[in-house]
Design a protein around this motif. Sequence first.
Motif, PDB file in Angstrom:
ATOM      1  N   THR A 240       0.860  -1.182   0.000  1.00 30.36           N
ATOM      2  CA  THR A 240       0.000   0.000   0.000  1.00 30.36           C
ATOM      3  C   THR A 240       0.893   1.227   0.000  1.00 30.36           C
ATOM      4  N   ARG A 241       1.629   1.400   1.086  1.00 28.02           N
ATOM      5  CA  ARG A 241       2.440   2.603   1.285  1.00 28.02           C
ATOM      6  C   ARG A 241       3.548   2.767   0.266  1.00 28.02           C
ATOM      7  N   THR A 242       4.317   1.715   0.062  1.00 27.67           N
ATOM      8  CA  THR A 242       5.510   1.891  -0.760  1.00 27.67           C
ATOM      9  C   THR A 242       5.112   2.254  -2.192  1.00 27.67           C
ATOM     10  N   ARG A 243       4.185   1.491  -2.752  1.00 29.25           N
ATOM     11  CA  ARG A 243       3.812   1.780  -4.147  1.00 29.25           C
ATOM     12  C   ARG A 243       3.120   3.131  -4.264  1.00 29.25           C
TER      13      ARG A 243
ATOM     14  N   MET B 125      10.829  -1.397  -8.010  1.00 26.74           N
ATOM     15  CA  MET B 125      10.428  -2.801  -8.131  1.00 26.74           C
ATOM     16  C   MET B 125      10.346  -3.491  -6.773  1.00 26.74           C
ATOM     17  N   ARG B 126       9.232  -4.167  -6.544  1.00 25.59           N
ATOM     18  CA  ARG B 126       9.098  -5.035  -5.364  1.00 25.59           C
ATOM     19  C   ARG B 126       8.889  -6.457  -5.857  1.00 25.59           C
ATOM     20  N   HIS B 127       9.610  -7.381  -5.256  1.00 21.91           N
ATOM     21  CA  HIS B 127       9.571  -8.764  -5.745  1.00 21.91           C
ATOM     22  C   HIS B 127       9.765  -9.724  -4.570  1.00 21.91           C
TER      23      HIS B 127
ATOM     24  N   GLN C 204      16.133  -6.808   1.696  1.00 19.71           N
ATOM     25  CA  GLN C 204      16.384  -5.383   1.953  1.00 19.71           C
ATOM     26  C   GLN C 204      15.215  -4.518   1.497  1.00 19.71           C
ATOM     27  N   HIS C 205      15.134  -3.317   2.059  1.00 23.42           N
ATOM     28  CA  HIS C 205      14.081  -2.363   1.707  1.00 23.42           C
ATOM     29  C   HIS C 205      14.635  -0.944   1.924  1.00 23.42           C
ATOM     30  N   PRO C 206      15.564  -0.537   1.034  1.00 22.10           N
ATOM     31  CA  PRO C 206      16.305   0.701   1.302  1.00 22.10           C
ATOM     32  C   PRO C 206      15.470   1.983   1.361  1.00 22.10           C
ATOM     33  N   THR C 207      14.360   2.054   0.627  1.00 23.21           N
ATOM     34  CA  THR C 207      13.604   3.322   0.690  1.00 23.21           C
ATOM     35  C   THR C 207      12.778   3.419   1.964  1.00 23.21           C
ATOM     36  N   GLN C 208      12.399   2.268   2.546  1.00 25.94           N
ATOM     37  CA  GLN C 208      11.758   2.330   3.865  1.00 25.94           C
ATOM     38  C   GLN C 208      12.774   2.859   4.863  1.00 25.94           C
ATOM     39  N   THR C 209      14.013   2.443   4.703  1.00 28.24           N
ATOM     40  CA  THR C 209      15.061   2.927   5.613  1.00 28.24           C
ATOM     41  C   THR C 209      15.250   4.435   5.489  1.00 28.24           C
TER      42      THR C 209
ATOM     43  N   GLY D 225      12.044  -9.785   8.384  1.00 25.90           N
ATOM     44  CA  GLY D 225      11.700  -8.361   8.218  1.00 25.90           C
ATOM     45  C   GLY D 225      12.780  -7.587   7.483  1.00 25.90           C
ATOM     46  N   ARG D 226      12.541  -7.333   6.201  1.00 31.62           N
ATOM     47  CA  ARG D 226      13.572  -6.657   5.393  1.00 31.62           C
ATOM     48  C   ARG D 226      13.804  -5.226   5.844  1.00 31.62           C
ATOM     49  N   THR D 227      12.776  -4.587   6.408  1.00 28.97           N
ATOM     50  CA  THR D 227      12.956  -3.195   6.854  1.00 28.97           C
ATOM     51  C   THR D 227      13.998  -3.150   7.977  1.00 28.97           C
ATOM     52  N   VAL D 228      13.983  -4.172   8.815  1.00 25.27           N
ATOM     53  CA  VAL D 228      14.925  -4.256   9.932  1.00 25.27           C
ATOM     54  C   VAL D 228      16.358  -4.433   9.415  1.00 25.27           C
TER      55      VAL D 228
ATOM     56  N   THR E  89       7.782  -4.503  14.444  1.00 25.69           N
ATOM     57  CA  THR E  89       7.541  -5.064  13.102  1.00 25.69           C
ATOM     58  C   THR E  89       6.502  -6.174  13.148  1.00 25.69           C
ATOM     59  N   ARG E  90       5.897  -6.383  12.002  1.00 27.78           N
ATOM     60  CA  ARG E  90       4.889  -7.424  11.811  1.00 27.78           C
ATOM     61  C   ARG E  90       5.580  -8.770  11.580  1.00 27.78           C
ATOM     62  N   VAL E  91       5.012  -9.822  12.098  1.00 25.83           N
ATOM     63  CA  VAL E  91       5.527 -11.154  11.763  1.00 25.83           C
ATOM     64  C   VAL E  91       5.131 -11.428  10.302  1.00 25.83           C
ATOM     65  N   GLN E  92       6.137 -11.729   9.466  1.00 29.58           N
ATOM     66  CA  GLN E  92       5.970 -11.743   8.009  1.00 29.58           C
ATOM     67  C   GLN E  92       5.337 -13.058   7.538  1.00 29.58           C
ATOM     68  N   LYS E  93       4.032 -13.116   7.687  1.00 34.69           N
ATOM     69  CA  LYS E  93       3.266 -14.323   7.374  1.00 34.69           C
ATOM     70  C   LYS E  93       3.651 -14.959   6.024  1.00 34.69           C
TER      71      LYS E  93
ATOM     72  N   HIS F  77       7.130   1.952  13.241  1.00 37.61           N
ATOM     73  CA  HIS F  77       6.633   0.714  12.634  1.00 37.61           C
ATOM     74  C   HIS F  77       6.523   1.007  11.134  1.00 37.61           C
ATOM     75  N   PRO F  78       7.046   0.131  10.276  1.00 34.28           N
ATOM     76  CA  PRO F  78       6.957   0.441   8.839  1.00 34.28           C
ATOM     77  C   PRO F  78       5.519   0.343   8.320  1.00 34.28           C
ATOM     78  N   LEU F  79       4.649  -0.302   9.095  1.00 34.46           N
ATOM     79  CA  LEU F  79       3.267  -0.597   8.719  1.00 34.46           C
ATOM     80  C   LEU F  79       3.262  -1.548   7.510  1.00 34.46           C
ATOM     81  N   PRO F  80       2.290  -2.344   7.262  1.00 36.69           N
ATOM     82  CA  PRO F  80       1.049  -2.445   8.023  1.00 36.69           C
ATOM     83  C   PRO F  80       1.250  -3.122   9.385  1.00 36.69           C
ATOM     84  N   ARG F  81       0.451  -2.643  10.375  1.00 38.25           N
ATOM     85  CA  ARG F  81       0.471  -3.345  11.659  1.00 38.25           C
ATOM     86  C   ARG F  81      -0.671  -4.359  11.648  1.00 38.25           C
TER      87      ARG F  81
HETATM   88  C1  NCD Z   1       7.093  -3.374   5.006  1.00 40.14           C
HETATM   89  C2  NCD Z   1       7.545  -4.296   3.895  1.00 40.14           C
HETATM   90  O1  NCD Z   1       6.904  -4.384   2.854  1.00 40.14           O
HETATM   91  O2  NCD Z   1       8.586  -4.900   4.085  1.00 40.14           O
HETATM   92  N1  NCD Z   1       6.056  -2.534   4.614  1.00 40.14           N
HETATM   93  C3  NCD Z   1       6.373  -1.350   4.016  1.00 40.14           C
HETATM   94  O3  NCD Z   1       6.973  -1.307   2.972  1.00 40.14           O
HETATM   95  N2  NCD Z   1       6.028  -0.245   4.659  1.00 40.14           N
HETATM   96  C4  NCD Z   1       6.812  -4.085   6.277  1.00 40.14           C
HETATM   97  C5  NCD Z   1       5.817  -5.194   6.289  1.00 40.14           C
HETATM   98  O4  NCD Z   1       5.239  -5.557   5.274  1.00 40.14           O
HETATM   99  O5  NCD Z   1       5.603  -5.724   7.384  1.00 40.14           O
END
Ligand code: NCD
Length: 314
Positions: free
Chosen positions: A50-53, A100-102, A128-133, A161-164, A224-228, A262-266
Motif C-alpha cells: 500500500t504505502r511503498t507503491r 520494483m518489489r519482488h 532489503q528495503h532501502p527506501t523504507q530505511t 523483516g527486510r525493513t529491519v 515489526t509485523r511477523v511476516q506471514k 513501525h513500517p506498517l502495516p500493523r
Molecule cells: C514493510 C515491507 O513491505 O517490508 N512494509 C512497508 O513497505 N512499509 C513491512 C511489512 O510488510 O511488514
Amino acid sequence: MRHLIDPLDLSLKEIDRLLDVADVIAADRMAFSQVGQGKTLATLFYEPSTRTRLSFEAAMLNLGGRVLGFASADSSSAAKGESVADTIRVISGYADICAMRHPKEGAAQQAARYSTIPVVNAGDGGHQHPTQTLTDLMTIRRRRKDLGHLTVGLCGDLRFGRTVHSLIKSLARYEDVKFILISPEELRAPDYIVEDVLWDKGIPFTETEDMELVMDQLDILYMTRVQKERFFNEEDYVRLKDSYILTPDKLEKSKKDMAIMHPLPRVNEISIEVDQDPRAAYFEQAHNGVFIRMALIMMLLELESPEGKIGFSN
Ligand code: NCD
C-alpha cells in the motif's frame, strides 16, 4: 546512471543531502510541483503493497511527472512466465525510472543488470528495503535531530523483516548507535546482519526475548509485523504472530522522548490506544515516505530543484 538496491549504495553524504532536501520538500511541497515534468515512473510490484507503491506514485505525481505500472504479479506477464530481465528491458523503453518489489531476494539487483533506467529496490523478499530505511532515517532525524548517539530496539520478526535488515545496516554507520534485538529465538536476525554487520564491525548489540525488560533503555522502539508470507507453515506463524503487542502499560518505563516506529502495516503489534501517545511516530513515518521518495527520484534522475541539482557526490 545509479540504482538503489542496497542501503549502502548511498554514501552518508548523499543520505544527508537526501534528508535535507526531503525536509525542504516537507515544508513547501508546491515549490517542487514542476521539477519532474515529462518524466515517467514505472512501479513494478510483484508483491502486495500500500504505502511503498502509492508513496512512490504520489512522489512522482507531486513532482509533476507521470506513473504507470502494475500492482501484482497476476496482472503482469510474470503470470505467463516472463523473466524479470525481459520485463525490465521492455520497461526501460516506457519509463525513466522504476521501483520494483519482488518476493525473490536479489530480484532488483538482477533487474538493474539489464536495465537502462535507474532501478529502485522497493523490497526484495526478506532481504532489503532501502527506501523504507530512508523514510525511517528521516523520521528519526526529525524527532531526535541526530542519527547518532541512539539506543535502538528492534522488535518482532527480525528474521524475515527486510525493513529491519536495511535499517540496521544503515544506522550501524553512525556514531555511538547501540542495538537491542528483541525477538523470539526462531525470528532472530540473520547472520548476514548479526555477524557481518554488527559483530564484525564491533557495534554494540544485545539480543533478548523480553521487550519490557529493555524498554527503559530505548531511544527508538521499532516494532515489526511477523511476516506471514515468508513462513513455510501456518502453524509456526500462528504460534509466533502475537509474540509482542505494545500496549500503553508497557510504555510506562520508557523514556518520555522515545520514538515508537513501525513500517506498517500493523496487525496486532501495537494496540490502537498507543496511537494517541506523543511517542507514536508511525503515521508521521508513513507520510515522510512521500517526501523522501520525491528527493530520491530527483537525485536519481538528476532533476533541477528550486535549490539546484541534487547530484551524487561521494
Ligand atoms: C514493510 C515491507 O513491505 O517490508 N512494509 C512497508 O513497505 N512499509 C513491512 C511489512 O510488510 O511488514
